[in-house]
Design an enzyme around this catalytic site. Structure first.
Site, mmCIF file in Angstrom:
data_model
loop_
_atom_site.group_PDB
_atom_site.id
_atom_site.type_symbol
_atom_site.label_atom_id
_atom_site.label_comp_id
_atom_site.label_asym_id
_atom_site.label_seq_id
_atom_site.Cartn_x
_atom_site.Cartn_y
_atom_site.Cartn_z
ATOM 1 N N CYS A 2 -16.286 -10.276 -34.293
ATOM 2 C CA CYS A 2 -15.106 -10.401 -33.388
ATOM 3 C C CYS A 2 -15.615 -10.563 -31.954
ATOM 4 C CB CYS A 2 -14.482 -9.027 -33.088
ATOM 5 S SG CYS A 2 -13.709 -8.483 -34.871
ATOM 6 N N ARG A 27 -19.567 -16.968 -32.938
ATOM 7 C CA ARG A 27 -19.680 -15.439 -33.252
ATOM 8 C C ARG A 27 -19.161 -15.542 -34.821
ATOM 9 N NH1 ARG A 27 -20.974 -11.450 -29.485
ATOM 10 N NH2 ARG A 27 -20.005 -9.844 -30.718
ATOM 11 N N TRP A 75 -12.780 -11.149 -36.932
ATOM 12 C CA TRP A 75 -13.304 -11.430 -38.115
ATOM 13 C C TRP A 75 -12.866 -10.237 -39.062
ATOM 14 C CZ3 TRP A 75 -16.931 -8.868 -41.352
ATOM 15 C CH2 TRP A 75 -17.585 -9.532 -42.195
ATOM 16 N N ASN A 99 -13.539 -4.761 -31.205
ATOM 17 C CA ASN A 99 -14.641 -5.192 -31.839
ATOM 18 C C ASN A 99 -15.267 -3.999 -32.552
ATOM 19 O OD1 ASN A 99 -16.880 -6.389 -33.070
ATOM 20 N ND2 ASN A 99 -17.825 -7.017 -31.350
ATOM 21 N N GLY A 100 -15.469 -3.833 -33.917
ATOM 22 C CA GLY A 100 -16.271 -2.715 -34.561
ATOM 23 C C GLY A 100 -15.140 -1.973 -35.730
ATOM 24 N N GLU A 480 -36.573 -17.151 -46.999
ATOM 25 C CA GLU A 480 -35.699 -17.806 -45.896
ATOM 26 C C GLU A 480 -35.094 -19.217 -46.121
ATOM 27 O OE1 GLU A 480 -34.465 -16.624 -43.210
ATOM 28 O OE2 GLU A 480 -34.253 -18.454 -42.088
ATOM 29 N N LYS A 484 -31.059 -19.752 -45.940
ATOM 30 C CA LYS A 484 -30.688 -20.854 -45.269
ATOM 31 C C LYS A 484 -29.765 -21.710 -45.935
ATOM 32 C CE LYS A 484 -31.313 -19.709 -41.927
ATOM 33 N NZ LYS A 484 -31.871 -18.895 -41.172
ATOM 34 N N GLU A 487 -26.394 -19.841 -46.889
ATOM 35 C CA GLU A 487 -25.299 -19.851 -45.946
ATOM 36 C C GLU A 487 -24.526 -20.832 -45.391
ATOM 37 O OE1 GLU A 487 -28.404 -18.573 -42.285
ATOM 38 O OE2 GLU A 487 -26.290 -17.486 -42.463
ATOM 39 N N HIS A 503 -41.641 -13.630 -65.605
ATOM 40 C CA HIS A 503 -41.425 -12.259 -66.111
ATOM 41 C C HIS A 503 -39.888 -12.059 -66.197
ATOM 42 C CE1 HIS A 503 -45.441 -11.257 -65.610
ATOM 43 N NE2 HIS A 503 -45.559 -11.539 -64.462
ATOM 44 N N LYS A 602 -22.155 -14.479 -36.478
ATOM 45 C CA LYS A 602 -23.434 -14.638 -35.860
ATOM 46 C C LYS A 602 -24.079 -13.409 -35.426
ATOM 47 C CE LYS A 602 -26.891 -16.698 -33.755
ATOM 48 N NZ LYS A 602 -27.714 -17.525 -34.659
HETATM 49 C C1 AGP Z 1 -29.485 -16.205 -40.461
HETATM 50 O O1 AGP Z 1 -29.236 -17.315 -40.580
HETATM 51 C C2 AGP Z 1 -28.336 -15.257 -40.561
HETATM 52 N N1 AGP Z 1 -27.256 -15.687 -40.083
HETATM 53 C C3 AGP Z 1 -28.432 -13.721 -40.434
HETATM 54 O O2 AGP Z 1 -29.315 -13.354 -41.705
HETATM 55 C C4 AGP Z 1 -29.241 -13.080 -39.355
HETATM 56 O O3 AGP Z 1 -30.524 -13.560 -39.287
HETATM 57 C C5 AGP Z 1 -29.142 -11.361 -39.327
HETATM 58 O O4 AGP Z 1 -27.662 -11.278 -39.375
HETATM 59 C C6 AGP Z 1 -29.768 -10.638 -38.391
HETATM 60 O O5 AGP Z 1 -29.545 -11.063 -37.392
HETATM 61 P P1 AGP Z 1 -29.975 -10.646 -35.825
HETATM 62 O O6 AGP Z 1 -31.315 -11.392 -35.721
HETATM 63 O O7 AGP Z 1 -29.103 -11.006 -34.703
HETATM 64 O O8 AGP Z 1 -30.094 -9.161 -35.742
#
Ligand code: AGP
Length: 607
Positions: A2, A27, A75, A99-100, A480, A484, A487, A503, A602
């Protein structure tokens, strides 16, 4: 997650709120709304959809001349994405955005029902608005304080009272909120991105302080009712750095910015002797002395950076390092003491899980250090020391440049931890700093492979499932790369340490399941080749990401991407760029909204 906007000043509020909300779109959100405070009424506009749709709605009904208002991008957490659940929410004399998460909203809803009050939406936010209105007797500060006594959970709120049209109120606990002002008025936002075009400084209200904002300035009232002085912070990002600058997506721009981001993060930490020094950050070397173990905690991409940091720290400092997912750390009953260093990594500095982990570490008496990109964020402010990364604003939901600089920051910390070792002297320190200087060039050289990586993405775009495999540092990179891809391209993939596949999970490997094999580590090269042969034998098409000069046998891989890498420990700076580009081009090929993938936010400010 949010986004909150607020404006009160001398100019029309609606265009300013809409412009601010569009800057907060990155965000992640699913609906939007604004409320405009007039002398006679508060006008509320909401829609389930994008800020552009909201802007059309407001334009159709009239932008108006109101000079105060609040805005929100939602959100969804409580209740589906509908206009009725979008913010702002009204109750009696009160209009607010939030927000929260209000954790005790169900109990409060019952309390309100007993007073004959029924919500119209399914949100926790409307319940908070009802609680505030029930407490309101003409004095907003008293009512807000009473509301805060009742609310459990996390929140940042911007609030309007019908009978105080020229005044905005705001409060926060566990959720971000920034404030600034200029001759046009006062601005409130979830982060500084919407402020960049207007002001060069800002402050963050402390938790529990109540902000009273008018066209002429702000007053902060603390829990005891006294007026508190804000702690102003400079803004050192410029507005242009938060624009696409001709790139089709923020993500591509941010991938391309990695060489500069790496240099900007390293350069201020190179002392006169050429070695790593944190004196400019105010972190004394003594802070790292007698540290018996390290716990790195973070989420998502930041946690993957932690996995690489662990390897570097254990190799260099010979002290045990564990990496904990922040959302699990808090509930695992961690054993912490003053000789434990807890490192929290976060791009935003506002991730609720990471913040909670930090607070627990502090409570248990551990030393705390954060690696953060956003200046003045909660994690940065609450940790004992902070090592800022200098990636500049990262707008795309998928984290790219922030990841590379996090690895670099952890590698610098590894140097400081190793100082206690007798055999880590000036020559070793200098050699390490010289290695770190090469990170920038490695990223830059990998960027030149973009056309080849784009080709590889065409091969992957129709896959339904795939594997990323690697060993050692490449195993962390596989995690990683897989994250990527998932997402932003919505392709299911799994990351596996290459030796672990046999395994169990190898039963899933067929000719329909491509494998991205990362093999940049000299120390495990032979073993990795065996693992690649194992998946190849089961029909998998293999995309090999390896080092220049390493050519596998004929027919083993469908495609080979040779990256610059001079030593195992530096390979992640090349591999990161390659995997980011691979995910990026795959998502573009699939025609997806790269910068704002579905369901994601974000800055994840709820637990
Ligand atoms: C990464 O591409 C993500 N969107 C997500 O995993 C992100 O790294 C994670 O939410 C942590 O965010 P931060 O670094 O702002 O704490």
């Amino acid at each position: 997650m949010c986004g909150i906007m607020g404006y009160v000043g001398t100019k029309p509020a609606a265009p300013r709120l809409l412009e601010g909300l569009s800057r907060l779109e990155y965000r992640g959100y699913d609906s939007a709304g604004i409320a405009l405070a007039g002398e006679r009424e508060v006008r509320v506009f909401r829609c389930a959809g994008k800020v552009a749709e909201l802007a059309d709605l407001v334009a159709a009904r009239g932008m108006g001349t109101e000079t105060a208002g609040i805005g929100h991008t939602r959100w969804a957490t409580h209740g589906p994405v509908t206009e009725g659940n979008a913010h702002p929410h009204r109750a009696g004399h009160v209009t607010l955005v939030h927000n929260g998460i209000i954790e005790n909203y169900a109990a409060l809803e019952q309390e309100m029902a007993a007073l004959g009050r029924k919500p119209l939406s399914q949100t926790d936010t409307e319940i908070a608005a009802m609680v505030l209105d029930a407490a309101y007797g003409g004095d907003p500060v008293t009512a807000i304080r009473r509301m805060m006594e009742k609310l459990e959970g996390s929140y940042a709120m911007a609030i309007l009272f019908d009978d105080k049209p020229g005044t905005l109120y705001a409060v926060r606990r566990g959720s971000p909120l920034v404030v600034s002002g200029n001759e046009e008025g006062t601005w409130i936002a979830s982060d500084i991105t919407p402020l960049l075009a207007h002001v060069r400084r800002y402050f963050v209200p402390e938790e529990g302080q109540i902000l009273i904002a008018t066209a002429t300035g702000t007053v902060l009232v603390d829990a005891a009712g006294s007026v508190a002085a804000p702690r102003w912070l400079p803004i050192d990002w410029d507005d242009a750095s938060a624009q696409k600058d001709g790139y089709p997506h923020f993500m591509l721009k941010e991938i391309m910015e990695q060489p500069q981001a790496l240099w900007k993060t390293l350069q201020p930490r190179l002392g006169e002797d050429g070695c790593v020094s944190f004196s400019g950050d105010g972190i004394p070397s003594a802070f790292f002395r007698k540290c018996r173990r390290v716990i790195i905690t973070a989420c998502g991409t930041a946690m993957h950076a932690g996995l690489l940091g662990k390897i570097a720290m254990e190799r260099m400092a010979r002290i045990p390092v564990t990496v904990e997912i922040a959302s699990e750390f808090r509930y695992a009953g961690p054993i912490l003491d003053a000789d434990t260093l807890v490192i929290v990594i976060s791009q935003s500095g506002e991730t609720a899980d990471s913040l909670a982990a930090l607070r627990l570490a502090k409570e248990k008496g551990a030393r705390t250090l954060s690696v953060v990109n956003c200046k003045g964020s909660s994690i940065a402010r609450e940790s004992q020391y902070v090592l800022y990364t200098h990636a500049g604003p990262e707008i795309a939901v998928a984290s790219t440049k922030a990841f590379s600089v996090q690895i670099l920051a952890l590698y610098m910390i590894a140097d400081q931890l190793a100082l206690g070792r007798g055999d880590y002297g000036p020559a070793q320190r200098l050699a390490w700093a010289q290695s770190l200087r090469r990170a920038e060039a490695l990223a830059a050289r990998t960027l030149r492979l973009a056309p080849q990586i784009k080709e590889a993405a065409r091969e992957l775009k129709d896959a339904e499932n795939l594997f990323y495999i690697g060993r050692g540092m490449d195993s962390a990179m596989a995690s990683e790369g897989s994250l990527k891809l998932k997402e932003i391209s919505y392709i299911h993939s799994e990351a596996y340490p290459a030796g672990e596949l046999k395994h169990g999970a190898i039963s899933l490997v067929t000719f329909r399941v491509p494998v991205v094999a990362i093999a940049t580590q000299e120390s495990v090269r032979v073993k990795m080749l065996s693992n690649i042969r194992e998946v190849r034998a089961r029909g998998a098409r293999v995309l090999l990401i390896t080092r220049e000069g390493w050519q596998p046998e004929e027919g083993l891989c469908c495609q080979v991407m040779s990256l610059p890498a001079e030593e195992d420990i530096l390979a992640p700076f090349s591999v990161a760029v390659a995997l980011q580009l691979l995910a990026y081009y795959t998502a573009v090929e699939r025609g997806l909204p790269v910068d704002q993938p579905r369901n994601l936010a974000k800055s994840v400010t709820v637990e």
